[in-house]
Design a protein around this motif. Structure first.
Motif, PDB file in Angstrom:
ATOM      1  N   MET A 379       0.758  -1.224   0.044  1.00  0.00           N
ATOM      2  CA  MET A 379      -0.081   0.170  -0.154  1.00  0.00           C
ATOM      3  C   MET A 379       0.706   1.276  -0.044  1.00  0.00           C
ATOM      4  O   MET A 379       0.454   2.203  -0.720  1.00  0.00           O
ATOM      5  N   GLN A 380       1.850   1.332   0.545  1.00  0.00           N
ATOM      6  CA  GLN A 380       3.103   2.438   0.567  1.00  0.00           C
ATOM      7  C   GLN A 380       3.392   2.660  -0.887  1.00  0.00           C
ATOM      8  O   GLN A 380       3.282   3.692  -1.152  1.00  0.00           O
ATOM      9  N   GLN A 381       3.841   1.399  -1.437  1.00  0.00           N
ATOM     10  CA  GLN A 381       4.225   1.684  -2.893  1.00  0.00           C
ATOM     11  C   GLN A 381       3.102   2.173  -3.641  1.00  0.00           C
ATOM     12  O   GLN A 381       3.249   3.002  -4.419  1.00  0.00           O
ATOM     13  N   LEU A 382       1.807   1.750  -3.364  1.00  0.00           N
ATOM     14  CA  LEU A 382       0.917   2.197  -4.400  1.00  0.00           C
ATOM     15  C   LEU A 382       0.327   3.512  -4.127  1.00  0.00           C
ATOM     16  O   LEU A 382       0.088   4.424  -5.011  1.00  0.00           O
ATOM     17  N   MET A 383       0.555   3.948  -2.817  1.00  0.00           N
ATOM     18  CA  MET A 383       0.255   5.331  -2.448  1.00  0.00           C
ATOM     19  C   MET A 383       1.103   6.425  -2.643  1.00  0.00           C
ATOM     20  O   MET A 383       1.254   7.472  -2.492  1.00  0.00           O
ATOM     21  N   GLY A 384       2.575   5.725  -3.078  1.00  0.00           N
ATOM     22  CA  GLY A 384       3.696   6.920  -3.174  1.00  0.00           C
ATOM     23  C   GLY A 384       4.245   7.358  -1.852  1.00  0.00           C
ATOM     24  O   GLY A 384       4.593   8.507  -1.806  1.00  0.00           O
ATOM     25  N   ILE A 385       4.198   6.553  -0.857  1.00  0.00           N
ATOM     26  CA  ILE A 385       4.490   7.087   0.595  1.00  0.00           C
ATOM     27  C   ILE A 385       5.649   6.227   1.357  1.00  0.00           C
ATOM     28  O   ILE A 385       5.731   5.034   0.689  1.00  0.00           O
TER      29      ILE A 385
END
Length: 385
Positions: A379-385
């Motif tokens: 999810m971090q990768q998906l959200m760019g965070i």
């Protein structure tokens, strides 16, 4: 200790279970007459007795906060109606629920109000409904930065109007939007047509993924109505779960077609930052879908050369949330650990009374690094965070 315990978790899918004035409170005065009452939509019928009982119970809790304690102690009891679960419709209670769960972030999507809006056939009313829904979702999440509001973009209104709604929704406070997977009017352009590039460009430029959710399918059913003429009673799981065994079996059909079209029609390649997550479509279809992308690419290789392998694009840009109880371990064996994400579906009963336990029961042979990807890293990768 929180439900998450030692785990760092980003919850990709949760919901508001709205009271019947949810949209009215957020609506512009000019939009109020265009809004359909929540109990007048028939796609997801409202149990008015349970709704009204939940409102009374909430008013009692407001007068006596100690009455909240039993809800906190039974927060995982998914046999209750959605309205009776902590934080279903009140932002302050949702913050308390989030503390008890221990999630780092939680995406929040509508329930009844989506159906209150999405099936409107009058474009003026649909526009007003979407604008109001997006504002209402943002208002619900505004007081807690861990809650991320997911609105709705009715792309069938056309790219110009959808872009206007999108910009307004971002301004109002939405984190992102779910989009329909199918244009039901065969005379209109596909959502992958270059006319819609400004929509996809804005997602890319803002570095936020778009959302595909099971209800936002353009009203297209994967199962022909004739299959119900079988002399049997249709099995219903309740809520917004699919109707009957065939409904569950084919639940991922529309998102598979849509995402393949987004890849084959070059939308992801035209927008380098474009990413998406598939919610409540299940995930058991994912291994075969990736194989079919490979097969189709090879089969058409004499007719078309791809700059990048379609399956590689899918692995890079798309995440998928499995249902609690699906064989997550087996799916990871087939596709790797970098495509699946955790989703509780709270307070919907389909999320089960123990989503972590359901997922981990099938993940016995995985490392802590794999768990980290599933719970938050992907999810971090998906959200760019």
């Amino acid at each position: 200790m929180s439900y998450a315990q030692h785990r760092k978790i980003i919850d990709a899918d949760s919901h508001v279970i709205e009271l019947d004035d949810f949209l009215q409170k957020a609506a512009l005065k000019a939009d109020l007459p265009l809004l359909l009452p929540m109990n007048k939509q028939s796609v997801l019928p409202v149990d008015q007795k349970r709704h009204d009982r939940a409102r009374v119970m909430y008013e009692q809790r407001q007068a006596d906060p100690s009455l909240t304690l039993p809800m906190e102690e039974t927060i995982l009891d998914n046999k209750k109606s959605g309205w009776e679960r902590l934080g279903a419709f009140d932002p302050e209670e949702r913050t308390r629920a989030l503390n008890l769960f221990g999630y780092e972030l939680q995406w929040v999507l509508p329930t009844f109000t989506f159906h209150q809006v999405a099936h409107l056939t009058d474009p003026v009313a649909l526009e007003a409904g979407a604008r109001t829904l997006n504002k209402a979702m943002a208002d619900f999440c505004r007081s807690d930065s861990r809650l991320l509001a997911i609105g709705y973009l009715p792309l069938s209104l056309g790219p110009a109007k959808a872009l206007e709604l999108m910009r307004q929704g971002f301004d109002d406070g939405c984190y992102s939007f779910m989009i329909p997977t199918t244009e039901p009017d065969n005379s209109k352009p596909s959502f992958t047509h270059p006319d819609f590039d400004e929509i996809w460009a804005l997602f890319s430029d803002r570095n936020v993924p778009f959302t595909c959710h099971v209800a936002a399918d353009g009203g297209v059913s994967s199962v022909a109505e004739s299959f119900r003429n079988n002399g049997k009673t249709l099995l219903e799981l309740g809520g917004d779960a699919p109707a009957g065994e065939l409904g569950l079996l084919t639940i991922g059909n529309t998102v598979q077609i849509f995402l393949a079209a987004m890849i084959y029609d070059g939308v992801f390649e035209r927008h380098s930052g474009l990413r998406c997550v598939s919610l409540e479509f299940g995930a058991s279809w994912l291994p075969a879908w990736l194989k079919m992308l490979d097969f189709g690419t090879k089969l058409f290789s004499r007719k078309r050369k791809f700059d990048r392998d379609p399956a590689d694009i899918a692995r890079e840009r798309i995440k998928v949330a499995p249902f609690g109880g699906e064989p997550v371990g087996w799916i990871m064996e087939q596709v790797g650990a970098d495509m699946l994400v955790y989703a509780s579906d709270y307070p919907h009963p389909e999320g089960t009374s123990d989503p972590i336990g359901k997922f981990e029961a099938t993940m016995s042979n995985y490392t802590e690094a794999d768990f980290d990807l599933f719970y938050h890293g992907n999810m971090q990768q998906l959200m760019g965070i």
